[in-house]
Design a protein around this motif. Sequence first.
Motif, mmCIF file in Angstrom:
data_model
loop_
_atom_site.group_PDB
_atom_site.id
_atom_site.type_symbol
_atom_site.label_atom_id
_atom_site.label_comp_id
_atom_site.label_asym_id
_atom_site.label_seq_id
_atom_site.Cartn_x
_atom_site.Cartn_y
_atom_site.Cartn_z
ATOM 1 N N SER A 1 51.143 39.752 47.409
ATOM 2 C CA SER A 1 50.810 41.174 46.124
ATOM 3 C C SER A 1 51.519 42.226 46.914
ATOM 4 O O SER A 1 52.149 42.224 48.349
ATOM 5 C CB SER A 1 49.151 41.797 46.512
ATOM 6 O OG SER A 1 49.260 42.117 47.887
ATOM 7 N N LEU B 1 50.650 45.264 47.614
ATOM 8 C CA LEU B 1 49.619 45.469 48.698
ATOM 9 C C LEU B 1 50.136 45.287 49.929
ATOM 10 O O LEU B 1 50.603 45.769 51.003
ATOM 11 C CB LEU B 1 48.616 45.811 48.603
ATOM 12 C CG LEU B 1 47.821 45.878 50.236
ATOM 13 C CD1 LEU B 1 47.434 47.507 50.231
ATOM 14 C CD2 LEU B 1 46.100 45.618 49.755
ATOM 15 N N SER C 1 33.432 43.353 44.367
ATOM 16 C CA SER C 1 33.288 41.880 44.735
ATOM 17 C C SER C 1 31.984 41.153 44.471
ATOM 18 O O SER C 1 32.478 40.576 43.010
ATOM 19 C CB SER C 1 34.412 41.282 45.704
ATOM 20 O OG SER C 1 34.509 40.129 45.673
ATOM 21 N N GLY D 1 43.261 46.361 42.981
ATOM 22 C CA GLY D 1 42.736 45.845 43.800
ATOM 23 C C GLY D 1 40.925 44.572 42.786
ATOM 24 O O GLY D 1 40.910 44.201 43.252
ATOM 25 N N GLN E 1 35.906 47.518 48.437
ATOM 26 C CA GLN E 1 36.824 46.565 48.125
ATOM 27 C C GLN E 1 35.180 45.287 47.702
ATOM 28 O O GLN E 1 35.129 44.888 46.362
ATOM 29 C CB GLN E 1 37.894 45.677 48.238
ATOM 30 C CG GLN E 1 38.409 44.751 47.994
ATOM 31 C CD GLN E 1 39.091 45.191 46.677
ATOM 32 O OE1 GLN E 1 39.904 46.614 45.842
ATOM 33 N NE2 GLN E 1 39.407 44.482 45.558
ATOM 34 N N GLN E 2 34.494 44.992 48.526
ATOM 35 C CA GLN E 2 33.458 44.021 48.560
ATOM 36 C C GLN E 2 32.747 44.156 47.741
ATOM 37 O O GLN E 2 31.860 43.662 46.699
ATOM 38 C CB GLN E 2 32.781 43.763 49.747
ATOM 39 C CG GLN E 2 32.040 42.679 50.110
ATOM 40 C CD GLN E 2 31.752 42.166 51.523
ATOM 41 O OE1 GLN E 2 31.601 42.832 52.148
ATOM 42 N NE2 GLN E 2 31.829 41.159 51.647
ATOM 43 N N LEU F 1 46.710 55.611 52.467
ATOM 44 C CA LEU F 1 46.149 55.501 53.890
ATOM 45 C C LEU F 1 45.499 56.232 54.157
ATOM 46 O O LEU F 1 46.744 57.297 53.874
ATOM 47 C CB LEU F 1 48.127 54.984 54.277
ATOM 48 C CG LEU F 1 48.273 53.358 54.441
ATOM 49 C CD1 LEU F 1 49.275 53.321 54.881
ATOM 50 C CD2 LEU F 1 47.051 52.196 54.249
ATOM 51 N N TYR G 1 43.345 50.803 38.593
ATOM 52 C CA TYR G 1 43.176 50.580 40.515
ATOM 53 C C TYR G 1 43.686 48.794 39.849
ATOM 54 O O TYR G 1 42.746 48.366 39.777
ATOM 55 C CB TYR G 1 42.584 50.443 41.441
ATOM 56 C CG TYR G 1 41.610 50.084 42.057
ATOM 57 C CD1 TYR G 1 42.803 49.864 43.287
ATOM 58 C CD2 TYR G 1 40.921 49.639 42.627
ATOM 59 C CE1 TYR G 1 42.608 48.966 44.716
ATOM 60 C CE2 TYR G 1 40.689 49.054 44.223
ATOM 61 C CZ TYR G 1 41.267 48.766 44.635
ATOM 62 O OH TYR G 1 42.309 48.025 46.285
ATOM 63 N N GLN H 1 42.828 41.869 40.535
ATOM 64 C CA GLN H 1 42.372 41.101 41.927
ATOM 65 C C GLN H 1 41.442 40.418 41.426
ATOM 66 O O GLN H 1 40.382 39.332 41.330
ATOM 67 C CB GLN H 1 42.760 41.169 42.718
ATOM 68 C CG GLN H 1 44.101 41.195 42.824
ATOM 69 C CD GLN H 1 44.806 41.707 44.418
ATOM 70 O OE1 GLN H 1 43.810 42.285 45.025
ATOM 71 N NE2 GLN H 1 45.976 41.300 45.070
ATOM 72 N N VAL H 2 39.858 41.120 41.657
ATOM 73 C CA VAL H 2 38.795 40.192 41.635
ATOM 74 C C VAL H 2 37.969 39.925 40.390
ATOM 75 O O VAL H 2 37.589 39.222 40.383
ATOM 76 C CB VAL H 2 37.753 41.788 42.001
ATOM 77 C CG1 VAL H 2 36.417 41.428 41.485
ATOM 78 C CG2 VAL H 2 37.530 42.570 44.004
ATOM 79 N N GLU I 1 39.501 38.374 38.515
ATOM 80 C CA GLU I 1 41.155 36.901 38.252
ATOM 81 C C GLU I 1 40.491 35.679 38.194
ATOM 82 O O GLU I 1 39.953 35.095 37.539
ATOM 83 C CB GLU I 1 42.276 36.550 39.082
ATOM 84 C CG GLU I 1 43.099 37.307 38.564
ATOM 85 C CD GLU I 1 44.990 37.487 39.530
ATOM 86 O OE1 GLU I 1 44.425 36.979 40.702
ATOM 87 O OE2 GLU I 1 45.525 37.655 39.401
#
Lengths: 405, 405
Positions: A24, A26, A110, A132, A106-107, A45, A130, A135-136, A138
């Motif tokens: 990725s 990231l 998810s 991320g 993120q969690q 960051l 975003y 990705q969640v 997918e």
Amino acid sequence: MSIDLPSTSTCTPLAAWAAAARPSALQAMLSVSARPEILSFALGLPAPELFPIADLARAATAVLSDPMALQYSPPIARLKDHVCALMAARSVSCTPAQVFLTAGAQQGMSLLTRLLLEPHSRVIVETLTYTGFRQVLEPFAPEIVEVPTSADEGIDTDALARVLAHGPRPALIYAMSHGHNPLGISMPAEKRARLVELAAHYGVPVIEDDAYGFLQYGDAAAAPLRALDGRWVCYVGSFSKILAPGLRQGWLVVPESWMAALSIAKESSDINTRTFNQLVLTTYLETGLLPGHVDMLRREYRSRRDAMLHALRLHLPEGARWRTPTAGLFVWIELESRVCTDELLRLALEREHVAFLPGRAFSASGAEGAHCMRLNFSRLPVHDIEEGIRRLGRAVNDAPRRARD
Amino acid sequence: MSIDLPSTSTCTPLAAWAAAARPSALQAMLSVSARPEILSFALGLPAPELFPIADLARAATAVLSDPMALQYSPPIARLKDHVCALMAARSVSCTPAQVFLTAGAQQGMSLLTRLLLEPHSRVIVETLTYTGFRQVLEPFAPEIVEVPTSADEGIDTDALARVLAHGPRPALIYAMSHGHNPLGISMPAEKRARLVELAAHYGVPVIEDDAYGFLQYGDAAAAPLRALDGRWVCYVGSFSKILAPGLRQGWLVVPESWMAALSIAKESSDINTRTFNQLVLTTYLETGLLPGHVDMLRREYRSRRDAMLHALRLHLPEGARWRTPTAGLFVWIELESRVCTDELLRLALEREHVAFLPGRAFSASGAEGAHCMRLNFSRLPVHDIEEGIRRLGRAVNDAPRRARD
């Protein structure tokens, strides 16, 4: 005897998405950012020199006087009380029974998608959003519906209304009301109200990703969507940007009736608990130092933002456009349309040792943002920001232009 | 203004499994175990008084002298080297490039299923198996094929061979070769070899859950399946039982070609990193204290096991049967078939203040283990084990018996 065949490619047992997976952006950028010669504006960051490291070390020492800090345990109830106090400061009224503790935002996202999606569900995202979150989605192989977003005001609520009026009911809408990633903007109050009204009218949950909502740079902090609606808005919060990402602590505010399902989803992800980190965080919060710490962050990040904007005015060529971010950690830059920022990144890294994320990385379809880039202004101190933007300006000036259409 | 409707039940947006979710046995039992009057054998909790808390506190203090310990970062490479050394002690040869760091074994399994399963994939599990693995499968709505397992030798490899020979190729086989949960047994060497041979012959990955493999109580520690095959066996390891669960640290050993997909799956679960906890663990491992610590745990848990077996002989009625566990943290007890352990648990909790997990909790179909129970022998000190088994014996003697068939 261990037998290691070099590759399973001739007979891969992997699921289709996994067999096609590539490293990725990231992951690649985390490695790039670790190279000392690179000035990186690529990732979201926070500034590590601003972490309250001594206070957190004291909290860790206190917590580790009791071995139960390292045992499995139910979620720490006192931490939920602190989250409710944080939310009240953002004009959200909620109870500890509506708070679910997660390993970062993120969690949280998810777990929420596990609760809300069936395979092939319909999901609404902005054209620029975003990465991320995509990705969640997918594993569910969802039908992704893109709604236009603007670098001035965020999601186009009129376009959203048309999608909701004509298509089948989607499983969720993903939204960022403050400090949009990557656009750096916040939604005006009337658009926030309209979004919530649409969600309630059509009965569609909104996942409100508020990872940057506590970092607003104006005089008065505006409230999140969750302050307007406690039924359809699922709030996702995080301590990563206001305290330290390495603790991996975040939270959800959701209807109490979802807690059993969330607990099961979390248990199956990583068991229900991160006792040690939750206790360190709780002990820190009990010192009462967080509000002052966040005020300090807001002042410091605002001055870094201003330094970046000043340097951009000095070093970027005519035709480059950006807005002043009102919240969050990013400036979104539109270059003249003949510049491709994928190519610019290669040149910037190799020749100028400066990094950013190209705009296309945030496009759900890959069709948007080809001449745009996202710059982070929180991680580097002011003198590095000035030097980095000077380098970036040189790279933009040297970048090849496509022929005019 | 926040509007909180009491329930979304009339128009729930939740996925089918989530709408039907009830609190899990683990959640309920974590709360029960926290009640001071209860002696609980219910959960697989290690003994907190044996955690090397002072050594870990020293490690945490050292780590928190550098703010980068709380920043996002790539996985800590030195930790992967330590994992390879641990694996070598179990006769597994692997490289750091084959090691993937996880938030405990549970996350390792969750990520592996994301890599290996498509919706509705076929999955092979034992008739009695770890409940947390079934939870991981749920979002995929898989076809679960149960293979018989025995409380003497684990999975029936002849039955497995028949399933593999006749059905469509499954996406994976889930297996525990040492310290089976809930059965407490280890697979004999010839069965381990046969299982690996079948997996390779039919091209089916085996998820080897070795969370208890470092806690073997015999003279020589037997090797895991991964020592026999580096292509089809995906190894899942954990520091939770040999160090402390609150750190949430585990690992996978998998083919190097899976790393990109694993990184994406982890990034979408909770971002790629738990810098702080990984650094605390690494710093502890560099003291070289872990092997001696694990030897101490083996001695101590063996003596608790023996105390439990002795107490069972004294207090359980005729007709109760069990084997001596050779690894792990559990004794599996079969009572006479007319006792229902779901009912027994209620009586044991209310009248005797003692807890265990009923056998049916481990049955994939809910059809097995109704007269069985799993007892944990690691968490309580010997005098509590003796008192708890005395109470359990009274409860079993008092339990209602169903009429003979």
